[in-house]
Scaffold this motif. Structure first.
Motif, PDB file in Angstrom:
ATOM      1  N   LYS A  31       0.793  -1.227   0.000  1.00  0.00           N
ATOM      2  CA  LYS A  31       0.000   0.000   0.000  1.00  0.00           C
ATOM      3  C   LYS A  31       0.830   1.285   0.000  1.00  0.00           C
ATOM      4  CE  LYS A  31      -4.112  -1.975   2.075  1.00  0.00           C
ATOM      5  NZ  LYS A  31      -4.987  -1.989   3.237  1.00  0.00           N
ATOM      6  N   PRO A  32       1.924   1.403   0.771  1.00  0.00           N
ATOM      7  CA  PRO A  32       2.665   2.674   0.718  1.00  0.00           C
ATOM      8  C   PRO A  32       3.173   3.021  -0.684  1.00  0.00           C
ATOM      9  CG  PRO A  32       3.317   1.427   2.649  1.00  0.00           C
ATOM     10  CD  PRO A  32       2.449   0.519   1.815  1.00  0.00           C
ATOM     11  N   THR A  33       3.661   2.023  -1.414  1.00  0.00           N
ATOM     12  CA  THR A  33       4.140   2.269  -2.785  1.00  0.00           C
ATOM     13  C   THR A  33       2.982   2.578  -3.717  1.00  0.00           C
ATOM     14  OG1 THR A  33       6.024   0.816  -2.426  1.00  0.00           O
ATOM     15  CG2 THR A  33       5.445   1.294  -4.710  1.00  0.00           C
ATOM     16  N   LEU A  34       1.896   1.813  -3.616  1.00  0.00           N
ATOM     17  CA  LEU A  34       0.734   2.055  -4.463  1.00  0.00           C
ATOM     18  C   LEU A  34       0.128   3.421  -4.177  1.00  0.00           C
ATOM     19  CD1 LEU A  34      -0.913  -1.480  -4.312  1.00  0.00           C
ATOM     20  CD2 LEU A  34       0.475  -0.511  -6.158  1.00  0.00           C
ATOM     21  N   ASN A  35       0.092   3.819  -2.901  1.00  0.00           N
ATOM     22  CA  ASN A  35      -0.418   5.148  -2.548  1.00  0.00           C
ATOM     23  C   ASN A  35       0.484   6.245  -3.100  1.00  0.00           C
ATOM     24  OD1 ASN A  35      -2.611   4.098  -1.222  1.00  0.00           O
ATOM     25  ND2 ASN A  35      -1.703   4.248   0.805  1.00  0.00           N
ATOM     26  N   ALA A  36       1.793   6.065  -3.019  1.00  0.00           N
ATOM     27  CA  ALA A  36       2.727   7.068  -3.554  1.00  0.00           C
ATOM     28  C   ALA A  36       2.559   7.229  -5.059  1.00  0.00           C
ATOM     29  CB  ALA A  36       4.168   6.677  -3.214  1.00  0.00           C
TER      30      ALA A  36
ATOM     31  N   LYS B  23      -0.277   6.765  -6.537  1.00  0.00           N
ATOM     32  CA  LYS B  23      -1.692   7.084  -6.747  1.00  0.00           C
ATOM     33  C   LYS B  23      -2.311   6.061  -7.702  1.00  0.00           C
ATOM     34  CE  LYS B  23      -0.905  11.953  -5.921  1.00  0.00           C
ATOM     35  NZ  LYS B  23      -0.792  13.263  -6.508  1.00  0.00           N
TER      36      LYS B  23
END
Length: 86
Positions: free
Chosen positions: A55-60, A62
């Motif tokens: 999730k942190p990479t996917l959120n970064a 977007k």
């Protein structure tokens, strides 16, 4: 870098991480691509996956992920980038 975090595989088995590495990744190709520095936890076990983006990479990025279509879309300055699995 060394890391002391135990990981639990999908079947519940505890795996000790071999280390943490930061790698520059480029997602997609052509003008609609994104390049980011991403932290990966390295383990010494055979797995079906080469890498798992959390999730942190996917959120970064977007990013919007569709498991049905095996695709991920993400905004870039040159339009919407698409990364497809196989």
């Amino acid at each position: 870098m060394p890391i002391q975090t135990p990981l639990y595989r999908f079947v519940g088995e505890c795996v000790q991480a071999a280390g943490l590495i930061c790698l520059m990744i480029t997602i997609s190709d052509g003008p609609e691509k994104d390049t980011r520095m991403v932290e990966f936890i390295v383990i010494d076990k055979p797995l079906v996956y080469n890498a798992i983006l959390l999730k942190p990479t996917l959120n970064a990025l977007k990013a919007v992920v569709s498991t049905y279509y095996l695709a991920m879309k993400f905004p870039t300055p040159n339009g919407v980038g698409i990364f497809r699995g196989n």
